[in-house]
Design a protein around this motif. Structure first.
Motif, PDB file in Angstrom:
ATOM      1  N   LEU A 102       0.736  -1.177   0.002  1.00 10.88           N
ATOM      2  CA  LEU A 102       0.045  -0.018  -0.008  1.00 10.88           C
ATOM      3  C   LEU A 102       0.899   1.121   0.060  1.00 10.88           C
ATOM      4  CD1 LEU A 102      -2.737  -1.315   2.483  1.00 10.88           C
ATOM      5  CD2 LEU A 102      -3.221  -0.602   0.112  1.00 10.88           C
ATOM      6  N   SER A 103       2.021   1.369   0.773  1.00  9.48           N
ATOM      7  CA  SER A 103       2.897   2.264   0.528  1.00  9.48           C
ATOM      8  C   SER A 103       3.460   2.664  -0.682  1.00  9.48           C
ATOM      9  CB  SER A 103       4.076   2.138   1.474  1.00  9.48           C
ATOM     10  OG  SER A 103       3.600   1.877   3.112  1.00  9.48           O
ATOM     11  N   ILE A 104       3.826   1.575  -1.534  1.00 10.14           N
ATOM     12  CA  ILE A 104       4.312   1.650  -2.838  1.00 10.14           C
ATOM     13  C   ILE A 104       3.133   2.117  -3.863  1.00 10.14           C
ATOM     14  CG2 ILE A 104       4.874   0.144  -4.883  1.00 10.14           C
ATOM     15  CD1 ILE A 104       6.122  -1.754  -2.698  1.00 10.14           C
ATOM     16  N   ALA A 105       1.969   1.625  -3.480  1.00 10.53           N
ATOM     17  CA  ALA A 105       0.635   1.736  -4.279  1.00 10.53           C
ATOM     18  C   ALA A 105       0.396   3.735  -4.222  1.00 10.53           C
ATOM     19  CB  ALA A 105      -0.513   1.294  -4.115  1.00 10.53           C
ATOM     20  N   ALA A 106       0.292   4.190  -2.857  1.00 10.89           N
ATOM     21  CA  ALA A 106       0.183   5.298  -2.535  1.00 10.89           C
ATOM     22  C   ALA A 106       1.060   6.215  -3.238  1.00 10.89           C
ATOM     23  CB  ALA A 106       0.129   5.742  -1.034  1.00 10.89           C
ATOM     24  N   THR A 107       2.333   5.894  -3.381  1.00  9.32           N
ATOM     25  CA  THR A 107       3.510   6.681  -4.011  1.00  9.32           C
ATOM     26  C   THR A 107       3.264   6.539  -5.434  1.00  9.32           C
ATOM     27  OG1 THR A 107       5.167   5.902  -2.327  1.00  9.32           O
ATOM     28  CG2 THR A 107       5.884   6.684  -4.390  1.00  9.32           C
ATOM     29  N   GLY A 108       2.859   5.554  -6.004  1.00 15.19           N
ATOM     30  CA  GLY A 108       2.535   5.498  -7.578  1.00 15.19           C
ATOM     31  C   GLY A 108       1.469   6.510  -7.865  1.00 15.19           C
ATOM     32  N   ALA A 126      12.004   5.554  -1.435  1.00 10.87           N
ATOM     33  CA  ALA A 126      12.263   6.303  -0.356  1.00 10.87           C
ATOM     34  C   ALA A 126      10.855   7.070  -0.124  1.00 10.87           C
ATOM     35  CB  ALA A 126      13.005   7.468  -0.635  1.00 10.87           C
ATOM     36  N   ALA A 127      10.163   7.410  -1.010  1.00 13.32           N
ATOM     37  CA  ALA A 127       8.610   8.037  -0.761  1.00 13.32           C
ATOM     38  C   ALA A 127       7.908   7.091  -0.230  1.00 13.32           C
ATOM     39  CB  ALA A 127       8.045   8.520  -2.226  1.00 13.32           C
ATOM     40  N   ALA A 128       7.772   5.713  -0.387  1.00 14.73           N
ATOM     41  CA  ALA A 128       7.161   4.582   0.179  1.00 14.73           C
ATOM     42  C   ALA A 128       7.191   4.544   1.667  1.00 14.73           C
ATOM     43  CB  ALA A 128       7.379   3.502  -0.788  1.00 14.73           C
ATOM     44  N   LEU A 129       8.575   4.657   1.900  1.00 12.76           N
ATOM     45  CA  LEU A 129       9.094   4.458   3.447  1.00 12.76           C
ATOM     46  C   LEU A 129       8.609   5.648   4.170  1.00 12.76           C
ATOM     47  CD1 LEU A 129      12.737   3.196   3.027  1.00 12.76           C
ATOM     48  CD2 LEU A 129      10.666   2.078   3.752  1.00 12.76           C
ATOM     49  N   VAL A 130       8.747   6.940   3.522  1.00  6.97           N
ATOM     50  CA  VAL A 130       7.921   8.022   4.258  1.00  6.97           C
ATOM     51  C   VAL A 130       6.478   8.051   4.670  1.00  6.97           C
ATOM     52  CG1 VAL A 130       7.460  10.799   3.965  1.00  6.97           C
ATOM     53  CG2 VAL A 130       9.768   9.726   3.492  1.00  6.97           C
ATOM     54  N   ILE A 131       5.830   7.478   3.685  1.00 11.21           N
ATOM     55  CA  ILE A 131       4.386   7.307   3.778  1.00 11.21           C
ATOM     56  C   ILE A 131       4.043   6.331   4.852  1.00 11.21           C
ATOM     57  CG2 ILE A 131       2.401   6.604   2.651  1.00 11.21           C
ATOM     58  CD1 ILE A 131       3.314   7.785   0.172  1.00 11.21           C
ATOM     59  N   LEU A 132       4.857   4.998   4.691  1.00 11.23           N
ATOM     60  CA  LEU A 132       4.752   3.913   5.754  1.00 11.23           C
ATOM     61  C   LEU A 132       4.691   4.445   7.116  1.00 11.23           C
ATOM     62  CD1 LEU A 132       4.484   1.023   6.651  1.00 11.23           C
ATOM     63  CD2 LEU A 132       6.899   0.916   6.145  1.00 11.23           C
ATOM     64  N   TRP A 133       5.953   5.311   7.342  1.00  8.53           N
ATOM     65  CA  TRP A 133       6.283   5.663   8.909  1.00  8.53           C
ATOM     66  C   TRP A 133       5.488   6.821   9.245  1.00  8.53           C
ATOM     67  CZ3 TRP A 133       8.688   3.048  12.120  1.00  8.53           C
ATOM     68  CH2 TRP A 133       9.632   1.682  11.821  1.00  8.53           C
TER      69      TRP A 133
END
Length: 427
Positions: A102-108, A126-133
């Protein structure tokens, strides 16, 4: 437990179900299912029916043990400690893997507005990690804050689905919907197995309220009602929007699209509304991420309180948040994102999605078997067993084998588990 420890009533519990289901898969599945034609429609009907069978069995099981810590503990009480540990561990793997997806999808989706986010695989990761955290930090504030976030994001993520429903309804009223010709029965059933497997990826999450039963007020009644209501509502929306998009756009256009919702809205309404749909798709992924971050901590916590995992997993903060488990889960999700950081966002999403589906199916199978042993919801459970086994076969040996291998890593923890359950800390 007090209302502080059980903050979720019917509406929040239903939002948890809908929020867990409507994430990112439905916003890409119409393109994947378009080549199946009427088989895709049948796949949705079968998939939704199978999900409702498992959901009903889960709700009835929860009603027989309303003071349990969740679905894992319920199945464990029926099947035994070792099966419960393996099933719960498998489901926990699916939770933090879903957080990565989901973090990857949100980044996309956000990259539609800020292309630099996905300009390189490293930036996308990196963007996916920011959203996850960011969502991890929100959940560390407590279950009540996470529940409020689910209500708000669930209402927002329904908007793009309702927009498509409205367009389809108007087009159908004007006679503009032209379904493809009915294929031969043999052709329909030939593609049914892979099509059902695809739909199941979008339906995963209906068990959210049952897994987090420890946070639900009056779980004996609320789990069943919220699970069935959320699953039925989401399933009907899925069927309408996926079928409408598949029937109203040429398959060749859909086949090459990674954003079929935006393509559909742009075709029938314009570029501006299509961008709004992309924005709400990002909200949907982020909202679902909030749900799965909650679940990835609740699963080991419930298992530890039931005496199925070492006591380390049951330690909570003053806000009744399992901080250690939440951080561990998000670290593992981060590792999964970084492990394939050289791949494209799309390639990583597909890989993680298969892992999520294959590891979740073990819980569905266990729920149905436990219901049969307890003699509750016998007919739905009896239908759910072959449905789940069929879905496992459809997921493929690679995904199911990897899920099984990861599940077996729970064996050392089972041997190290403490004696007895961990009682919730007094308020």
């Amino acid at each position: 437990m007090s209302d502080t420890a059980r903050p979720f009533g019917f509406w929040t519990a239903t939002a948890l179900v809908v929020g867990g289901m409507i994430g990112s898969a439905i916003f890409v599945l119409p393109a994947a299912l378009a080549p199946f034609g009427w088989t895709g429609v049948l796949a949705w009907v079968v998939g939704i029916g199978g999900a409702l069978c498992v959901a009903y069995a889960l709700g009835r099981l929860a009603a027989t043990m309303p003071h349990s810590t969740g679905a894992i503990a319920v199945t464990g009480a029926v099947l035994g400690d070792l099966p419960a540990v393996l099933i719960g561990w498998s489901y926990w793997i699916s939770c933090w893997a879903a957080c990565a997806a989901l973090s990857i999808a949100a980044t996309g989706y956000l990259a539609v507005f800020w292309p630099a986010l996905a300009a390189t695989p490293a930036r996308g990761a990196a963007a996916a990690l920011v959203i996850l955290w960011l969502l991890t930090l929100l959940n560390l504030r407590g279950a009540r804050a996470a529940g409020r976030f689910q209500i708000v994001t669930t209402l927002l993520k329904l908007l793009p689905l309702l927009v498509v429903v409205g367009i389809v309804a108007l087009a159908a009223g004007a006679g503009e919907v032209t379904p493809p010709p009915l294929p031969a029965a043999a052709d329909v059933f030939a593609g049914l197995t892979p099509a059902v497997t695809l739909t199941l990826f979008a339906l995963v999450g209906f068990e959210a309220t049952g897994v987090a039963a420890e946070r639900i007020r009056d779980p004996g009644r609320t789990v069943l009602r919220a699970t069935m209501a959320g699953t039925a509502l989401t399933g009907v929306l899925y069927l309408v929007v996926a079928t409408g998009i598949g029937f109203m756009l040429p398959p060749e256009r859909l086949a090459g699209s990674v954003t079929p919702f935006a393509l559909f809205v742009e075709t029938f309404w314009g570029r501006g509304p299509a961008l709004l749909v992309a924005l709400f798709a990002a909200v949907a992924a982020i909202g679902a991420l909030g749900c799965w971050v909650l679940l990835q901590s609740e699963v080991p916590l419930g298992m530890a309180r039931a005496g199925l995992l070492p006591r380390w997993f049951g330690i909570v903060s003053a806000r009744d948040v399992p901080v250690r488990v939440t951080l561990l889960s998000s670290v593992l999700a981060s590792v999964l994102i970084l492990a394939a950081g050289s791949d494209s966002l799309a390639g990583l999403y597909v890989f993680v999605g298969k892992l999520v589906t294959s590891t979740t199916l073990y819980l569905y199978l266990a729920i149905c078997v436990a219901a049969l042993i307890r003699r509750v919801a016998v007919i739905p459970a009896a239908l759910g067993v072959p449905f789940t086994l069929w879905a496992m076969w459809g997921a493929g040996i690679e995904a199911s084998g990897l899920g099984l291998l990861l599940t077996l890593t729970a064996l050392p923890l089972y041997w190290m588990r403490g004696q007895g359950a961990i009682a919730p800390q007094p308020r």
